[in-house]
Write a protein that holds these residues in place. Sequence first.
Motif, PDB file in Angstrom:
ATOM      1  N   ALA A 108      13.755  -6.497  25.559  1.00 28.74           N
ATOM      2  CA  ALA A 108      12.943  -7.402  26.381  1.00 28.74           C
ATOM      3  C   ALA A 108      13.565  -8.788  26.329  1.00 28.74           C
ATOM      4  N   THR A 109      13.041  -9.676  27.172  1.00 27.24           N
ATOM      5  CA  THR A 109      13.528 -11.060  27.210  1.00 27.24           C
ATOM      6  C   THR A 109      12.580 -11.967  26.440  1.00 27.24           C
ATOM      7  N   GLY A 110      13.143 -12.699  25.489  1.00 26.59           N
ATOM      8  CA  GLY A 110      12.362 -13.684  24.746  1.00 26.59           C
ATOM      9  C   GLY A 110      12.596 -15.076  25.316  1.00 26.59           C
ATOM     10  N   THR A 111      11.526 -15.858  25.426  1.00 27.07           N
ATOM     11  CA  THR A 111      11.599 -17.230  25.941  1.00 27.07           C
ATOM     12  C   THR A 111      11.004 -18.162  24.896  1.00 27.07           C
ATOM     13  N   TYR A 112      11.686 -19.295  24.644  1.00 25.65           N
ATOM     14  CA  TYR A 112      11.266 -20.221  23.595  1.00 25.65           C
ATOM     15  C   TYR A 112      11.244 -21.649  24.127  1.00 25.65           C
ATOM     16  N   TYR A 113      10.092 -22.298  23.975  1.00 29.13           N
ATOM     17  CA  TYR A 113       9.928 -23.718  24.315  1.00 29.13           C
ATOM     18  C   TYR A 113       9.651 -24.456  23.015  1.00 29.13           C
ATOM     19  N   THR A 114      10.482 -25.429  22.697  1.00 23.40           N
ATOM     20  CA  THR A 114      10.348 -26.109  21.400  1.00 23.40           C
ATOM     21  C   THR A 114      10.230 -27.617  21.597  1.00 23.40           C
ATOM     22  N   HIS A 115       9.235 -28.209  20.927  1.00 20.53           N
ATOM     23  CA  HIS A 115       9.044 -29.663  20.896  1.00 20.53           C
ATOM     24  C   HIS A 115       9.182 -30.103  19.439  1.00 20.53           C
ATOM     25  N   ALA A 116       9.875 -31.215  19.205  1.00 21.81           N
ATOM     26  CA  ALA A 116      10.064 -31.679  17.819  1.00 21.81           C
ATOM     27  C   ALA A 116      10.046 -33.200  17.762  1.00 21.81           C
ATOM     28  N   LEU A 117       9.606 -33.708  16.638  1.00 24.53           N
ATOM     29  CA  LEU A 117       9.675 -35.140  16.335  1.00 24.53           C
ATOM     30  C   LEU A 117      10.516 -35.280  15.070  1.00 24.53           C
ATOM     31  N   ASP A 118      11.651 -36.000  15.184  1.00 22.98           N
ATOM     32  CA  ASP A 118      12.639 -36.050  14.099  1.00 22.98           C
ATOM     33  C   ASP A 118      12.920 -37.476  13.651  1.00 22.98           C
ATOM     34  N   LEU A 119      13.251 -37.606  12.369  1.00 24.57           N
ATOM     35  CA  LEU A 119      13.815 -38.837  11.831  1.00 24.57           C
ATOM     36  C   LEU A 119      15.307 -38.596  11.646  1.00 24.57           C
ATOM     37  N   VAL A 120      16.140 -39.492  12.190  1.00 26.21           N
ATOM     38  CA  VAL A 120      17.592 -39.320  12.183  1.00 26.21           C
ATOM     39  C   VAL A 120      18.234 -40.485  11.436  1.00 26.21           C
ATOM     40  N   TYR A 121      19.217 -40.159  10.596  1.00 25.74           N
ATOM     41  CA  TYR A 121      20.018 -41.211   9.960  1.00 25.74           C
ATOM     42  C   TYR A 121      21.476 -41.007  10.346  1.00 25.74           C
ATOM     43  N   THR A 122      22.099 -42.066  10.883  1.00 24.15           N
ATOM     44  CA  THR A 122      23.500 -42.013  11.314  1.00 24.15           C
ATOM     45  C   THR A 122      24.339 -42.955  10.460  1.00 24.15           C
ATOM     46  N   TYR A 123      25.453 -42.434   9.957  1.00 24.51           N
ATOM     47  CA  TYR A 123      26.420 -43.254   9.227  1.00 24.51           C
ATOM     48  C   TYR A 123      27.680 -43.352  10.062  1.00 24.51           C
ATOM     49  N   GLU A 124      28.044 -44.579  10.458  1.00 21.37           N
ATOM     50  CA  GLU A 124      29.209 -44.792  11.308  1.00 21.37           C
ATOM     51  C   GLU A 124      30.429 -45.121  10.450  1.00 21.37           C
ATOM     52  N   PHE A 125      31.402 -44.219  10.462  1.00 21.36           N
ATOM     53  CA  PHE A 125      32.647 -44.441   9.728  1.00 21.36           C
ATOM     54  C   PHE A 125      33.500 -45.498  10.419  1.00 21.36           C
ATOM     55  N   THR A 126      33.534 -45.453  11.747  1.00 24.44           N
ATOM     56  CA  THR A 126      34.280 -46.427  12.546  1.00 24.44           C
ATOM     57  C   THR A 126      33.410 -46.816  13.735  1.00 24.44           C
ATOM     58  N   HIS A 127      33.950 -47.677  14.616  1.00 28.42           N
ATOM     59  CA  HIS A 127      33.223 -48.076  15.820  1.00 28.42           C
ATOM     60  C   HIS A 127      33.034 -46.902  16.770  1.00 28.42           C
ATOM     61  N   THR A 128      33.864 -45.863  16.626  1.00 24.82           N
ATOM     62  CA  THR A 128      33.815 -44.759  17.575  1.00 24.82           C
ATOM     63  C   THR A 128      33.389 -43.426  16.969  1.00 24.82           C
ATOM     64  N   PHE A 129      33.260 -43.322  15.640  1.00 26.53           N
ATOM     65  CA  PHE A 129      32.936 -42.037  15.027  1.00 26.53           C
ATOM     66  C   PHE A 129      31.843 -42.187  13.977  1.00 26.53           C
ATOM     67  N   GLY A 130      30.835 -41.322  14.072  1.00 24.00           N
ATOM     68  CA  GLY A 130      29.760 -41.323  13.090  1.00 24.00           C
ATOM     69  C   GLY A 130      29.259 -39.912  12.831  1.00 24.00           C
ATOM     70  N   VAL A 131      28.579 -39.746  11.704  1.00 23.82           N
ATOM     71  CA  VAL A 131      27.931 -38.477  11.372  1.00 23.82           C
ATOM     72  C   VAL A 131      26.450 -38.751  11.165  1.00 23.82           C
TER      73      VAL A 131
END
Length: 197
Positions: A108-131
Motif C-alpha cells: 500500500a501507499t503510506g503518506t506522512y505529513y510532519t510539522h516540527a518546531l526546532d532549536l538550531v545551533y550553527t557554528y561557522e568555520f568560515t564566512h562560507t561554511f558552517g555546520v
Amino acid sequence: MKKILLATAVVAQLTTQLFAGGDITPVEAYEQEVMAHAEESKFYLIVKALMITGDKVDHGHGTLDGDRDYGYCFDIGYRLGHGFALEYDFSYVRNTVTEDDGHTIEKATGTYYTHALDLVYTYEFTHTFGVFAKAGYEYEIEKIEDFDIDNDGTGFNFGVGAEVALNHKYKVVAEYEHATIEGPRGDSFFVGVMYNF
C-alpha cells in the motif's frame, strides 16, 4: 641639475605617500560596507528535497516495512543570535509499505505529513561554511488507507547538517534527521537552498 633631480624625487615621494594614504581609507570604508551588507537577516526560508530511508515496525498482528522514497520540505527560521535559531518545519512524503501478517503480503501507499518546531545551533568555520545541529518536537500524521491506518503521533527529532554560502542571500544546505516516532517512514536526508530575507 641636482636641484631638478632633488625636486623630482621629493615630488615622487609626496605623490607616492599621497596615493598610498588615499587608498587606505576607501578600502576600510569599503570593507565596512561589505560587512554591513553581508550580515544575515533574522528571517530565512529553506526549501528542501528529502529522501526517507524507510523502516520496519511491528503493527498489530504483523509487520510494516516501508521502502525508501522521496518528498519535499520547507523550513521557516528566525535567528535568535549567538548561532541559535528557531525553526518551523513542514514535510510531505510518500512511500510503498508492505504488510506481512504471517499469511499474506500486501502493499500500500503510506503518506506522512510532519510539522516540527526546532532549536538550531550553527557554528561557522568560515564566512562560507558552517555546520549545525538541531533538536525539536514534532507532530506527524501517518495515513495508509489500504491498511485502514490513520495515526497521529508526536515525538522528538534530532538532526545534523552543513551549509555552504553562495553569497549573502543564498546557501546550499544538506541535513540528516532522526525522529523518535516509530513508523515505516524511517530517517530523512535533505538537500536544499536557504534564502535570507
